[in-house]
Design a protein around this motif. Sequence first.
Motif, PDB file in Angstrom:
ATOM      1  N   ARG A 359      -0.402  -0.818  10.046  1.00 47.85           N
ATOM      2  CA  ARG A 359      -0.640   0.420  10.791  1.00 47.85           C
ATOM      3  C   ARG A 359      -0.594   1.649   9.894  1.00 47.85           C
ATOM      4  NH1 ARG A 359       2.483  -2.231  14.730  1.00 47.85           N
ATOM      5  NH2 ARG A 359       4.375  -1.082  14.168  1.00 47.85           N
ATOM      6  N   GLN A 360       0.081   1.553   8.726  1.00 45.91           N
ATOM      7  CA  GLN A 360       0.148   2.718   7.856  1.00 45.91           C
ATOM      8  C   GLN A 360      -1.202   2.997   7.189  1.00 45.91           C
ATOM      9  OE1 GLN A 360       3.406   1.784   9.328  1.00 45.91           O
ATOM     10  NE2 GLN A 360       2.985   3.890   8.855  1.00 45.91           N
ATOM     11  N   ARG A 361      -2.173   2.114   7.370  1.00 42.05           N
ATOM     12  CA  ARG A 361      -3.504   2.347   6.818  1.00 42.05           C
ATOM     13  C   ARG A 361      -4.379   3.162   7.758  1.00 42.05           C
ATOM     14  NH1 ARG A 361      -5.662  -3.469   5.390  1.00 42.05           N
ATOM     15  NH2 ARG A 361      -7.561  -2.238   5.064  1.00 42.05           N
ATOM     16  N   GLU A 362      -3.861   3.486   8.936  1.00 43.35           N
ATOM     17  CA  GLU A 362      -4.636   4.223   9.927  1.00 43.35           C
ATOM     18  C   GLU A 362      -4.268   5.702   9.838  1.00 43.35           C
ATOM     19  OE1 GLU A 362      -3.527   2.297  13.512  1.00 43.35           O
ATOM     20  OE2 GLU A 362      -4.355   0.354  12.908  1.00 43.35           O
ATOM     21  N   ALA A 363      -5.261   6.542   9.566  1.00 42.96           N
ATOM     22  CA  ALA A 363      -5.015   7.954   9.292  1.00 42.96           C
ATOM     23  C   ALA A 363      -4.310   8.665  10.442  1.00 42.96           C
ATOM     24  CB  ALA A 363      -6.333   8.659   8.966  1.00 42.96           C
ATOM     25  N   SER A 411       1.958  -2.031  -8.793  1.00 41.16           N
ATOM     26  CA  SER A 411       1.086  -2.318  -7.659  1.00 41.16           C
ATOM     27  C   SER A 411      -0.349  -2.560  -8.113  1.00 41.16           C
ATOM     28  CB  SER A 411       1.121  -1.167  -6.650  1.00 41.16           C
ATOM     29  OG  SER A 411       0.185  -0.162  -6.994  1.00 41.16           O
ATOM     30  N   ARG A 412      -1.106  -3.111  -7.214  1.00 38.58           N
ATOM     31  CA  ARG A 412      -2.521  -3.403  -7.490  1.00 38.58           C
ATOM     32  C   ARG A 412      -3.307  -2.140  -7.785  1.00 38.58           C
ATOM     33  NH1 ARG A 412      -7.421  -4.059  -4.682  1.00 38.58           N
ATOM     34  NH2 ARG A 412      -6.510  -3.106  -2.831  1.00 38.58           N
ATOM     35  N   LEU A 413      -2.889  -1.001  -7.206  1.00 36.06           N
ATOM     36  CA  LEU A 413      -3.639   0.247  -7.361  1.00 36.06           C
ATOM     37  C   LEU A 413      -3.114   1.124  -8.494  1.00 36.06           C
ATOM     38  CD1 LEU A 413      -4.027   1.275  -3.597  1.00 36.06           C
ATOM     39  CD2 LEU A 413      -5.668   0.033  -5.027  1.00 36.06           C
ATOM     40  N   GLU A 414      -1.960   0.780  -9.068  1.00 32.86           N
ATOM     41  CA  GLU A 414      -1.331   1.645 -10.068  1.00 32.86           C
ATOM     42  C   GLU A 414      -2.062   1.620 -11.399  1.00 32.86           C
ATOM     43  OE1 GLU A 414       3.274   2.342 -10.431  1.00 32.86           O
ATOM     44  OE2 GLU A 414       2.958   0.376  -9.562  1.00 32.86           O
ATOM     45  N   ARG A 463      -1.724   8.337  -1.270  1.00 33.66           N
ATOM     46  CA  ARG A 463      -2.866   7.454  -1.008  1.00 33.66           C
ATOM     47  C   ARG A 463      -3.900   8.146  -0.135  1.00 33.66           C
ATOM     48  NH1 ARG A 463      -0.717   1.861   1.132  1.00 33.66           N
ATOM     49  NH2 ARG A 463      -2.966   1.588   1.391  1.00 33.66           N
ATOM     50  N   ARG A 464      -3.437   8.911   0.850  1.00 32.78           N
ATOM     51  CA  ARG A 464      -4.400   9.613   1.704  1.00 32.78           C
ATOM     52  C   ARG A 464      -5.162  10.658   0.894  1.00 32.78           C
ATOM     53  NH1 ARG A 464      -3.096  13.179   7.079  1.00 32.78           N
ATOM     54  NH2 ARG A 464      -2.135  14.506   5.499  1.00 32.78           N
ATOM     55  N   ARG A 465      -4.466  11.411   0.036  1.00 35.33           N
ATOM     56  CA  ARG A 465      -5.154  12.422  -0.783  1.00 35.33           C
ATOM     57  C   ARG A 465      -6.204  11.791  -1.680  1.00 35.33           C
ATOM     58  NH1 ARG A 465       0.067  14.206  -1.736  1.00 35.33           N
ATOM     59  NH2 ARG A 465       0.027  13.476  -3.895  1.00 35.33           N
ATOM     60  N   ARG A 466      -5.913  10.599  -2.197  1.00 35.40           N
ATOM     61  CA  ARG A 466      -6.826   9.954  -3.131  1.00 35.40           C
ATOM     62  C   ARG A 466      -7.864   9.077  -2.447  1.00 35.40           C
ATOM     63  NH1 ARG A 466      -6.752  12.853  -7.198  1.00 35.40           N
ATOM     64  NH2 ARG A 466      -7.681  11.182  -8.432  1.00 35.40           N
ATOM     65  N   GLY A 467      -7.907   9.119  -1.105  1.00 37.95           N
ATOM     66  CA  GLY A 467      -8.876   8.308  -0.380  1.00 37.95           C
ATOM     67  C   GLY A 467      -8.578   6.824  -0.436  1.00 37.95           C
ATOM     68  N   LEU A 468      -7.282   6.473  -0.570  1.00 36.42           N
ATOM     69  CA  LEU A 468      -6.890   5.067  -0.747  1.00 36.42           C
ATOM     70  C   LEU A 468      -6.060   4.539   0.416  1.00 36.42           C
ATOM     71  CD1 LEU A 468      -5.832   5.292  -4.505  1.00 36.42           C
ATOM     72  CD2 LEU A 468      -7.960   4.325  -3.606  1.00 36.42           C
ATOM     73  N   LEU A 469      -5.988   5.287   1.502  1.00 41.89           N
ATOM     74  CA  LEU A 469      -5.132   4.861   2.606  1.00 41.89           C
ATOM     75  C   LEU A 469      -5.609   3.541   3.201  1.00 41.89           C
ATOM     76  CD1 LEU A 469      -2.610   5.963   3.982  1.00 41.89           C
ATOM     77  CD2 LEU A 469      -4.075   7.019   5.701  1.00 41.89           C
TER      78      LEU A 469
END
Length: 868
Positions: A359-363, A411-414, A463-469
């Motif tokens: 659910r944390q992936r939902e803006a 992490s995978r994104l780091e 993540r939200r700022r970078r478009g990665l949410l």
Amino acid sequence: MSPSRSDAPSAFAPTTGLPGLDTVLSGVARGDNIVWQVQSLDDYQALVTPYAEAARAQRRRLIYFRFASHRALLQADGGAEIHHPQPQAGFDAFVDQVHSVIEAAGPETMYIFDCLSELADAWQSDRMMGNFFRLTCPRLFDLDTVTYFAVLRNRHARAGMGMITDTTQYLLDVFRCRDRLYIRPIKVQHRSAAVMNLIHAWEPGDHFRAVADSGTVAEILAGSGWPGLEDEQIRSHWQHLFDAARTVAALRHADAPDTGAEAQAFARLARMLFPDETGLQRLIERYLTLDDLLAVRARMIGIGTIGGKAAGMLVARAVLRRDAPELQGRMEAHDSFYVGTEVFDTFFVQNGLWWVRRRQREAAGFLQGLAGEEGARARIRRGFFPDSTVRQFEAMLDYFGEWPFIVRSSSRLEDRYGNAFAGQYDSVFCVNQGPREKRLADLLDAVREVYASTLSEQALRYRRRRGLLDEHEQMALLIMRVSGTAGGRYFHPHAAGVGLSVNPYPWNPRIDMKAGVVRLVAGLGTRAVDRSDDDYTRLVALNEPDLRPETNFGAIARHAQRRMDTLDLERNAVISGPFAELVHGQPDFPFELFTSREDHDRPAFLTFDGLIARTRFVDDLRTLLAALHAAYAHPVEIEFALNFTADGGYRINLLQCRPMQVRSVEGVPDAEPPPDAPKLLAARGAVIGPSRVIHPDRVIHVRPAAFGVLNQAQRLAVTRVIGRLNARCDGRCVLMLGPGRWGSKDPFLGLPVMFSEINHVAALCEIVAMHDNLVPDVSLGTHFLNELIEADLLYFALFPKLPGNELDEAAILAWPNQLALLSPADAEWEAVVHVADLAAGELTLYADALGQRLAVTRAPAAGEAARA
């Protein structure tokens, strides 16, 4: 455990389509998940066909999930809806695709899945197959569905099959012997337990007869492919692939290489171990070897990728091994361990946290359900690990003994090109002293703490700022031995720091920005990456290491590091204390190289002058950074530790390497203001970011005199005001000015903002006016400054008492204060925070990064008209 319910009256009368089998199973109930363990697809097909026919006869909605490479179990014209989720898209995407169909279908639907064993093949993980079942089975149960699954017998390791067995309502073995099918219930939850001891023969007419004679039972089971008592006879997908790779590597070591097979094995394992990021994979292919990948596997806990931070460390070491061999004798070896991303995913699934995390992936609600006693982070800190994972952690502890180590996020994104995630996730030191049980508990707590940081507000906002949410974030871990010398109470490296291959702060014209810069501290490197307290670090421009921003010894002494971070082995904790006290009595500490004094009667200060002038350290760091910059074809940032040895030499421990999040500092060719333009402010020194000319249309000014008299609680309240104003600044060109250090953790030093509270600002100014001894520490390499650079936000410092610096605060205050209009609830702070909105073109900011000069000029006519 699998869920259960008592049957209630319903028009839905579930059946297997085989009345005799229904009798053996004491009926099929709404919510039942039935897993068939088969030897071949033909055996599963024989059971699917009557089940599907019964669904059609009852006019029940039947959905078929078709995702495997085997032949289709149902045809498009057979009355079933066919959906095609894609395992190749990854675990998270596959779960979403399947569950979106399930949610849309609603209750009392019947389902057929392709053989789940192909999911283990696609994800190279039996446990991830089990994780998918663990997430899916309960939801199907809740919706009163009946579902058929299949897995291949004797194919999967216990970690995967155990999760399926624990979760399902039915697990049934299917055997074929002498062209007849036999069924043995392994699990029939809350039904007739007596049938679990019997094998049933499927006879003509859909009758099922219990097999009672030992000869037939022995014949059936002898031909079942039973793997034996040793678990290792059923090897995981990863084990098979790495065993094959070891065989290929052995051929090369025996001077009989199979280059084609080795290249194929390397490519396959690299995709499994490392994040799928183009720039990183290019470096891996160029610099790592198959032996490197096999060495990683030998030190892995669980499976999955090892994440960006671990990958960057390994690649950087491989680059230096090949391109800077002259450094190898002065590089400290590493013996790190890696915790794969599958451990993270399994932890979230088994602790009932997967959907919370999803659910944390939902803006719309990405910050909901995180805090509090029953919030996601608290539940993570109470979570448990599978026994097999705990045993691997125990083996790692036995390897380290009581030597300190650090659990680092990876992490995978780091550490990717464009997204550093610097400081977003936690790293936790384990001092690792005391009884084994206590040390294990501390280790597991550290792992949970890093996992919990993936759901911190700071990380999610980043993540939200970078478009990665919406990206599926998986947390691997890098567990590293802490550098230092054992034997005393305090444990730390002699020095540590951050190195940048491009220097964004050329405070002197003699500095070559392309030569790089180092930010150096004594003790643990935590002081090099955090703005923690009223202290300083040593900046070393690698082409002119003797240059300092300070101009005399008095200034050097005032701006020297005084406090140091270390591990206290007696208190089993990370502490901070006076440098002189913590290193007192340490015979191995290189005082002569690290400290200086004006004369014999004065105390020594940390200057690192001897290290810079009398060792190869500067040359080595410049060579190291240049080699990595060339390999990455991009500026890089490293973290390192430094230890001197008994023979007078030293070892550099390379801890981290990532692409540096910085743009060209040269920027626009002409950032010089007109000589006769009236100035709102001017600054010299500490200009970070590309040169530019911008036109601020809003000025937010925190008045130094008013802020300086506030207590800590009031300063924190003002900081939150800044955050609320920042949220209303999107689309504006904002110049923000305030006293002390922005982003410090201590309100005594300035405004302790999080980056998310200033991320809409175009230029940020630190006014050196809180007290005389506190000047901006140019925190190159700190997490806070990295975020400023990554966001292309201009940073500069203003020294009101030094030549070339001026601030016309009266002019700012002459503009109407818009604070109450923008944020009525914050009107009480109008005497501290002044917000001025300006006409277009009224202000112009000229930033010259190469010349370390900045000016903000006013347009007199426009300014007078606006105030009128």
